[in-house]
Design a protein around this motif. Sequence first.
Motif, PDB file in Angstrom:
ATOM      1  N   ARG A  89      11.783  40.226  11.281  1.00  0.00           N
ATOM      2  CA  ARG A  89      10.555  40.141  12.073  1.00  0.00           C
ATOM      3  C   ARG A  89       9.387  40.097  11.101  1.00  0.00           C
ATOM      4  O   ARG A  89       8.695  41.086  10.887  1.00  0.00           O
ATOM      5  CB  ARG A  89      10.449  41.336  13.017  1.00  0.00           C
ATOM      6  CG  ARG A  89      11.726  41.668  13.745  1.00  0.00           C
ATOM      7  CD  ARG A  89      12.035  40.677  14.815  1.00  0.00           C
ATOM      8  NE  ARG A  89      11.009  40.787  15.859  1.00  0.00           N
ATOM      9  CZ  ARG A  89      11.181  40.300  17.075  1.00  0.00           C
ATOM     10  NH1 ARG A  89      12.302  39.690  17.389  1.00  0.00           N
ATOM     11  NH2 ARG A  89      10.241  40.412  17.958  1.00  0.00           N
ATOM     12  N   TRP A  90       9.203  38.911  10.502  1.00  0.00           N
ATOM     13  CA  TRP A  90       8.287  38.819   9.371  1.00  0.00           C
ATOM     14  C   TRP A  90       6.856  39.144   9.739  1.00  0.00           C
ATOM     15  O   TRP A  90       6.117  39.714   8.927  1.00  0.00           O
ATOM     16  CB  TRP A  90       8.388  37.429   8.743  1.00  0.00           C
ATOM     17  CG  TRP A  90       9.777  37.096   8.329  1.00  0.00           C
ATOM     18  CD1 TRP A  90      10.556  36.060   8.787  1.00  0.00           C
ATOM     19  CD2 TRP A  90      10.600  37.796   7.388  1.00  0.00           C
ATOM     20  NE1 TRP A  90      11.786  36.073   8.192  1.00  0.00           N
ATOM     21  CE2 TRP A  90      11.852  37.120   7.328  1.00  0.00           C
ATOM     22  CE3 TRP A  90      10.418  38.923   6.593  1.00  0.00           C
ATOM     23  CZ2 TRP A  90      12.891  37.558   6.500  1.00  0.00           C
ATOM     24  CZ3 TRP A  90      11.450  39.350   5.773  1.00  0.00           C
ATOM     25  CH2 TRP A  90      12.667  38.660   5.733  1.00  0.00           C
ATOM     26  N   SER A  91       6.452  38.804  10.926  1.00  0.00           N
ATOM     27  CA  SER A  91       5.066  39.081  11.307  1.00  0.00           C
ATOM     28  C   SER A  91       4.821  40.587  11.410  1.00  0.00           C
ATOM     29  O   SER A  91       3.754  41.074  11.057  1.00  0.00           O
ATOM     30  CB  SER A  91       4.728  38.392  12.617  1.00  0.00           C
ATOM     31  OG  SER A  91       5.584  38.833  13.628  1.00  0.00           O
ATOM     32  N   ALA A  94       4.789  41.863   7.898  1.00  0.00           N
ATOM     33  CA  ALA A  94       3.531  41.473   7.248  1.00  0.00           C
ATOM     34  C   ALA A  94       2.379  42.366   7.693  1.00  0.00           C
ATOM     35  O   ALA A  94       1.465  42.650   6.913  1.00  0.00           O
ATOM     36  CB  ALA A  94       3.215  40.008   7.550  1.00  0.00           C
ATOM     37  N   THR A 101       1.106  37.551   3.967  1.00  0.00           N
ATOM     38  CA  THR A 101       1.377  36.788   5.185  1.00  0.00           C
ATOM     39  C   THR A 101       2.869  36.803   5.488  1.00  0.00           C
ATOM     40  O   THR A 101       3.691  37.026   4.596  1.00  0.00           O
ATOM     41  CB  THR A 101       0.928  35.327   5.033  1.00  0.00           C
ATOM     42  OG1 THR A 101       1.790  34.678   4.093  1.00  0.00           O
ATOM     43  CG2 THR A 101      -0.506  35.260   4.550  1.00  0.00           C
ATOM     44  N   ASP A 102       3.177  36.549   6.728  1.00  0.00           N
ATOM     45  CA  ASP A 102       4.591  36.524   7.113  1.00  0.00           C
ATOM     46  C   ASP A 102       5.350  35.464   6.327  1.00  0.00           C
ATOM     47  O   ASP A 102       6.474  35.672   5.894  1.00  0.00           O
ATOM     48  CB  ASP A 102       4.758  36.336   8.626  1.00  0.00           C
ATOM     49  CG  ASP A 102       4.013  35.130   9.157  1.00  0.00           C
ATOM     50  OD1 ASP A 102       3.259  34.500   8.390  1.00  0.00           O
ATOM     51  OD2 ASP A 102       4.192  34.807  10.339  1.00  0.00           O
ATOM     52  N   ASN A 103       4.692  34.323   6.129  1.00  0.00           N
ATOM     53  CA  ASN A 103       5.324  33.237   5.374  1.00  0.00           C
ATOM     54  C   ASN A 103       5.623  33.663   3.937  1.00  0.00           C
ATOM     55  O   ASN A 103       6.695  33.391   3.398  1.00  0.00           O
ATOM     56  CB  ASN A 103       4.403  32.018   5.378  1.00  0.00           C
ATOM     57  CG  ASN A 103       5.174  30.713   5.299  1.00  0.00           C
ATOM     58  OD1 ASN A 103       6.259  30.583   5.855  1.00  0.00           O
ATOM     59  ND2 ASN A 103       4.619  29.749   4.607  1.00  0.00           N
ATOM     60  N   LYS A 106       8.465  36.166   3.924  1.00  0.00           N
ATOM     61  CA  LYS A 106       9.717  35.458   4.233  1.00  0.00           C
ATOM     62  C   LYS A 106      10.217  34.698   3.004  1.00  0.00           C
ATOM     63  O   LYS A 106      11.393  34.784   2.647  1.00  0.00           O
ATOM     64  CB  LYS A 106       9.452  34.490   5.396  1.00  0.00           C
ATOM     65  CG  LYS A 106      10.624  33.658   5.827  1.00  0.00           C
ATOM     66  CD  LYS A 106      10.275  32.872   7.084  1.00  0.00           C
ATOM     67  CE  LYS A 106       9.134  31.929   6.866  1.00  0.00           C
ATOM     68  NZ  LYS A 106       8.776  31.164   8.087  1.00  0.00           N
TER      69      LYS A 106
END
Length: 334
Positions: A89-91, A94, A101-103, A106
Amino acid sequence: MGRAPCCDKANVKRGPWSPEEDSKLKEYIEKHGTGGNWIALPQKAGLKRCGKSCRLRWLNYLRPNIKHGEFSDEEDRIICSLYANIGSRWSIIAAQLPGRTDNDIKNYWNTKLKRKLMGLLPASHQRSIAPYPQTPPSSFPSHSSLSSSIYCSNNSHYYIPAPTVSLACLEPMAVPSSNYTNTSSTTSSTSLPFYQNQDPLVSVSPIQYYHPTTDTSMFVFGSEASCSSSDGSCSQVSLGREIKQEEMGFQNFMFGDQHMNKFMVGQGNINHDHGGEEYVNQYWGEKPFFEMQTALDYDLEVIKNLISSNSSSNNGYSSIGENKTVEKGLYYNY
DNA sequence: AACATTTGCAACCGCTTCCAT
DNA sequence: TATGGAAGCGGTTGCAAATGT
């Protein structure tokens, strides 16, 4: 009939952003904000880009206070801990790392941290971890929504990841105590003053209940289901993922018992409006409960298991028999 | 030096969720 | 309550740079 494209693909620029595009977007947003409408933004800003592309560029690169470069050990630790608890759950992860950032996270996870962790366990420790069987043991609940890829095997003990949460912010809450203080399936009073963890971060994880008098903890996966869909199925969230269940009030749970040094996983009906408590598919594990929490060893085991289960599945999604779907290392009945 | 392979990361794709109507 | 559009999200891809042979 697929959904309509968000923009006219033929007339939008794609690929890397030029410095001119960056400054146009930055300038526009700093002056006018996003206006809550990314689709309309590129035209207003004089950009020949898709709104989604603008949003991504802003969020991942242009917005203020973005942190780039090396991740600290503390950030590594936070990422690992959260990944072990809530998965990719990257967001959400983050949100716990200001400026990341989630990106970014990830990418960092996929390219560096995962490999780092896989090589981190000393050989002696790795040998002590039994290879995980492809299927749960027969004693494991056959219809439980907690199963093969979430349970871990260590010799004859089977356990599932527990959230590493503090007991700091707890709100009083009445929860069933049957099967928690007693392995029998008989019901008992629900008057024990359990407390529910109110940490928003933990709300996507199994809910933790704590009984201060007896100093015992209990984790419950999911929540009491409320049925609203027309097909009679229910949806509930466990570990942040959706579980559909056919029977009202059934939830997946893991009870940990610090005094008995045991835990139980299974499914049960704790919907008091519909006939009280009933537990099925119980499985008592013999892994001491306290060993399941907070230790780095534990996190690594979980992470290793998650990584290997993810990589062995088909993009994280694969069919396991009728009405079961593996999703990111877990599978559910529905 | 030239080519092949690996790595890192920005960007894209498509699905899900949310929200206004 | 149903529907449609936009935002959000996670997985995947593409490509340049770095590294290896």
